[in-house]
Structure formats: C-alpha cells, structure tokens
Design a protein around this motif. Sequence first.
Motif, PDB file in Angstrom:
ATOM      1  N   LEU A   5       0.843  -1.190   0.000  1.00 22.95           N
ATOM      2  CA  LEU A   5       0.000   0.000   0.000  1.00 22.95           C
ATOM      3  C   LEU A   5       0.880   1.243   0.000  1.00 22.95           C
ATOM      4  CD1 LEU A   5      -2.611  -1.034   2.706  1.00 22.95           C
ATOM      5  CD2 LEU A   5      -2.915  -1.049   0.246  1.00 22.95           C
ATOM      6  N   ASN A   7      -0.133   4.185   1.191  1.00 22.87           N
ATOM      7  CA  ASN A   7      -0.366   4.908   2.449  1.00 22.87           C
ATOM      8  C   ASN A   7       0.009   4.011   3.617  1.00 22.87           C
ATOM      9  OD1 ASN A   7      -1.394   7.012   0.959  1.00 22.87           O
ATOM     10  ND2 ASN A   7      -3.528   6.356   1.199  1.00 22.87           N
ATOM     11  N   LYS A   8       0.961   4.441   4.374  1.00 17.55           N
ATOM     12  CA  LYS A   8       1.361   3.662   5.543  1.00 17.55           C
ATOM     13  C   LYS A   8       0.545   4.133   6.756  1.00 17.55           C
ATOM     14  CE  LYS A   8       6.009   2.662   4.125  1.00 17.55           C
ATOM     15  NZ  LYS A   8       7.413   2.693   4.472  1.00 17.55           N
ATOM     16  N   ARG A   9       0.137   3.204   7.530  1.00 19.51           N
ATOM     17  CA  ARG A   9      -0.604   3.523   8.738  1.00 19.51           C
ATOM     18  C   ARG A   9       0.373   3.832   9.863  1.00 19.51           C
ATOM     19  NH1 ARG A   9      -5.365  -0.972   8.654  1.00 19.51           N
ATOM     20  NH2 ARG A   9      -6.252  -0.291   6.692  1.00 19.51           N
ATOM     21  N   SER A  10       0.004   4.877  10.603  1.00 14.35           N
ATOM     22  CA  SER A  10       0.863   5.290  11.702  1.00 14.35           C
ATOM     23  C   SER A  10       0.219   4.880  13.025  1.00 14.35           C
ATOM     24  CB  SER A  10       1.044   6.809  11.655  1.00 14.35           C
ATOM     25  OG  SER A  10       1.731   7.239  12.791  1.00 14.35           O
ATOM     26  N   ALA A  11       1.018   4.436  13.960  1.00 18.88           N
ATOM     27  CA  ALA A  11       0.514   4.021  15.269  1.00 18.88           C
ATOM     28  C   ALA A  11       0.415   5.207  16.228  1.00 18.88           C
ATOM     29  CB  ALA A  11       1.424   2.951  15.856  1.00 18.88           C
ATOM     30  N   GLU A  12       0.742   6.402  15.834  1.00 22.16           N
ATOM     31  CA  GLU A  12       0.702   7.597  16.652  1.00 22.16           C
ATOM     32  C   GLU A  12      -0.616   8.333  16.435  1.00 22.16           C
ATOM     33  OE1 GLU A  12       4.051   9.925  15.577  1.00 22.16           O
ATOM     34  OE2 GLU A  12       5.492   8.358  16.044  1.00 22.16           O
ATOM     35  N   PHE A  13      -1.040   9.076  17.418  1.00 17.60           N
ATOM     36  CA  PHE A  13      -2.236   9.900  17.260  1.00 17.60           C
ATOM     37  C   PHE A  13      -1.884  11.354  17.569  1.00 17.60           C
ATOM     38  CE2 PHE A  13      -3.294  10.648  21.685  1.00 17.60           C
ATOM     39  CZ  PHE A  13      -2.649   9.604  22.333  1.00 17.60           C
TER      40      PHE A  13
END
Length: 147
Positions: A5, A7-13
């Motif tokens: 993909l 778009n990489k998903r980030s674990a930060e908010f």
Amino acid sequence: MAIKLQNKRSAEFSTASMSDLVFLLLIFFMITSTLVAPNVINLILPKSDSGKQLAARNIEVYIDEEKNYYVNPKGQNSEPTPYEELLFVLQGIVETDNSEQRTIILRADKSVPIECVVAFYDVLNALNAGFEESQRYRLLLATEAKS
C-alpha cells in the motif's frame, strides 16, 4: 505476491486537540464548583464545645423562633419587647447596671434568621455610642453544649 500500500498507517495519534479538550474541561469544572460551593456547608447552630460557663449574668436578651425579643425575662409569662423599644429598654437597664463585666448575653433560637441577630447588634452599637471605649458593652452569643 504481496501488494504494498502506498499509504502507511501510523501508530501515533495527534495530541493537538487534547489541550483544547483539557482547557474546556478545566473551565467547566471551575464554573460548576463555584455554583455548588455555597450549598456544601450545612450548619446546625448554635452548639459549642467551649464549655465555658458564665458566672455573672448582667443583661440577657432572648430571641425566640417567632422573632420576638425579650429583655431580662422573669419567667414564661414575660411580655416581648418590640424591636423599636429595645434601645430604650436597654438604656433604662444600663443606667442601673453597676457590674464590671458590662456584657449582654444574646440567647437566640437556632431557627432565628441572622438578620435578627444583626438587627440586635445595630441596637447594641447605638447603645454603645454614648460610652467611651472602655465602658462599652460586649455581646456574648450563648450556645448549647454538644451532647
């Protein structure tokens, strides 16, 4: 075959809106605590732990639950003194008072509004206006001992 993909998903908010939320909660609790504070204290007066006994009883003034004033009552059949005549009655008693303590003991029922006590304090101030400072009468509030 593995599909990657873009778009990489980030674990930060994001914490940018967190400070706004904390600020709004702080304002909310500050406002509500000032509105609630006057109702927090429930007082049942007058009771005291002091345990002091008064030896001499110069002048006694009673205020009953119907806001009637009694000056030095002689028994249960005593007549109430109208508020307008309190100063004149007290002046008559003061003229014959030879005691050194110069105190007036106020015995108010616990259901009497504070306005009645303040009104009597105004009468006492008018009474003391004619005396020099060392000769003025003091007001003592009588309380009931705790059980």
